[in-house]
Design an enzyme around this catalytic site. Structure first.
Site, PDB file in Angstrom:
ATOM      1  N   CYS A 136       0.832  -1.206   0.000  1.00 43.15           N
ATOM      2  CA  CYS A 136       0.000   0.000   0.000  1.00 43.15           C
ATOM      3  C   CYS A 136       0.869   1.259   0.000  1.00 43.15           C
ATOM      4  O   CYS A 136       1.381   1.669   1.045  1.00 43.15           O
ATOM      5  CB  CYS A 136      -0.922  -0.012   1.220  1.00 43.15           C
ATOM      6  N   CYS A 139      -0.335   4.105   2.190  1.00 37.58           N
ATOM      7  CA  CYS A 139      -0.128   3.926   3.634  1.00 37.58           C
ATOM      8  C   CYS A 139       1.338   4.190   3.988  1.00 37.58           C
ATOM      9  O   CYS A 139       1.626   4.782   5.023  1.00 37.58           O
ATOM     10  CB  CYS A 139      -0.451   2.505   4.076  1.00 37.58           C
ATOM     11  N   ASP A 140       2.257   3.711   3.154  1.00 37.32           N
ATOM     12  CA  ASP A 140       3.658   3.648   3.574  1.00 37.32           C
ATOM     13  C   ASP A 140       4.620   4.523   2.778  1.00 37.32           C
ATOM     14  O   ASP A 140       5.786   4.634   3.146  1.00 37.32           O
ATOM     15  CB  ASP A 140       4.141   2.179   3.485  1.00 37.32           C
TER      16      ASP A 140
END
Ligand code: NAP
Length: 315
Positions: A136, A139-140
């Site tokens: 993701c 997300c990261d």
């Protein structure tokens, strides 16, 4: 005896399909309950800007769009439960849905559990997941400021993630197993034009490389295999993002609801009804083909109408 709660409509899953089904059944006075699961709002909550949802000509952030879906469903009386469903018994009506030790009863069930990111499936990938390996970018990506990351895949997700990652990373290398992309033209062009993105063709990840010193894991790169020549080469990089597609979340329904070979739920022609009368499927969980937020929302609407009609006929 566990507590029981009886509802006319139980929606499992809270992406565009589930929340649209909730909106429609709520407006039909069926007081639906929605199990939002581990990722309330579904896959759009881990994307960035959504540019192709009709009605938002300027684009909208995925999480914001899903908040609006939820707000609209709640406005008409849908109720969200921020829990995961752990088992279902669909052998007789009312259906039984178990979550955190409580049994809920549903006269109808709308399954909209969506799909999740696919992984390559090698042990070293699992070992470094969260330690440099991610599925993701939204997300990261933030953790890779001024670093070199790799993105695996050749579809729209891979192009989207690669382009997004250039906001943070100094260099993004897209690794694809063929020499042409699957992604749509517009997404391809965006990636090709980005000076921070480079491509490695005809290659697959053979091994995720790193050091594991007494549990202290440091990701260092990947070993890529050129699928044409068979040669293996080690590449240093700081992060690895997997963007190779998705699989349907249908484990709960194995052996009970009809599925295709991959695990997507199969519905009756021109209907969202599954092989179990009173159980309907909507969104990516039953859609290996289109997998768009707008098509998921459309099928959520269809499932709600099917459930409403079922209740009229079956009480
Ligand atoms: P996808 O279209 O199925 O593409 C998956 C990519 O990963 C393909 O290039 C595939 O290679 C590669 N791949 C699959 N398994 C692999 C493996 N084990 N090892 C290495 N590579 C592997 O999936 P997606 O990109 O997630 O897109 C899914 C759907 O969502 C599509 O309909 C897409 O249009 C849509 N989508 C739209 C947007 C947008 O419009 N903003 C954004 C994201 C996704 P091959 O090409 O060789 O099969």
């Amino acid at each position: 005896m566990p507590d029981t709660h009886h509802h006319k409509v139980v929606v499992i899953g809270s992406g565009p399909a589930g929340l649209t089904a909730a909106l429609y059944t709520a407006r039909a006075n069926l007081c639906p309950i929605v199990f939002e699961g581990l990722q309330p709002g579904g896959q759009l909550t881990i994307t960035t800007e959504v540019e192709n949802y009709p009605g938002f000509p300027k684009g909208i952030m995925g999480p914001e769009l899903m908040d609006l879906f939820r707000e609209q469903a709640h406005k008409f009386g849908a109720q969200s439960v921020y829990q995961e469903v752990t088992s279902v018994d669909l052998s007789s009506r009312p259906f039984k849905i178990v979550s955190e030790g409580t049994t809920y009863l549903g006269d109808t069930v709308i399954v909209s559990t969506g799909a999740s990111a696919k992984l390559i499936g090698i042990p070293s990938e699992a070992e470094y997941m969260g330690y440099g390996v991610s599925a993701c970018a939204t997300c990261d990506g933030f953790f890779f400021k001024n670093q070199h990351v790799m993105v695996i895949g050749g579809g729209d997700t891979a192009m989207e993630e690669a382009t997004y990652l250039t906001k943070f990373a100094s260099k993004v290398t897209v690794v694809h197993r063929r020499n042409e992309l699957r992604a749509s033209k517009v997404m391809q062009e965006r990636a090709f034009e980005n000076p921070k993105i480079e491509f490695v063709w005809d290659s697959a990840v053979e091994e995720v490389l790193g050091r594991n010193e007494g549990g202290k894991k440091t990701f260092t790169g990947v070993r890529l295999k050129n699928l044409k020549t068979g040669a293996s080469t080690d590449f240093n990089c700081d992060g690895l993002f997997l963007a190779i597609g998705h699989h349907p979340n249908t484990k709960l329904f194995k052996g009970v609801l009809d599925m295709d070979a991959v695990g997507y739920l199969v519905t009756k022609p021109r209907s969202t009804e599954t092989n179990v009368a009173g159980v309907f499927a909507a969104g990516d969980v039953a859609d290996p083909t289109y997998r768009q937020a707008v098509s998921a929302a459309g099928s959520g609407c269809m499932a709600a109408i099917d459930a409403e009609r079922f209740l009229v006929h079956h009480g």
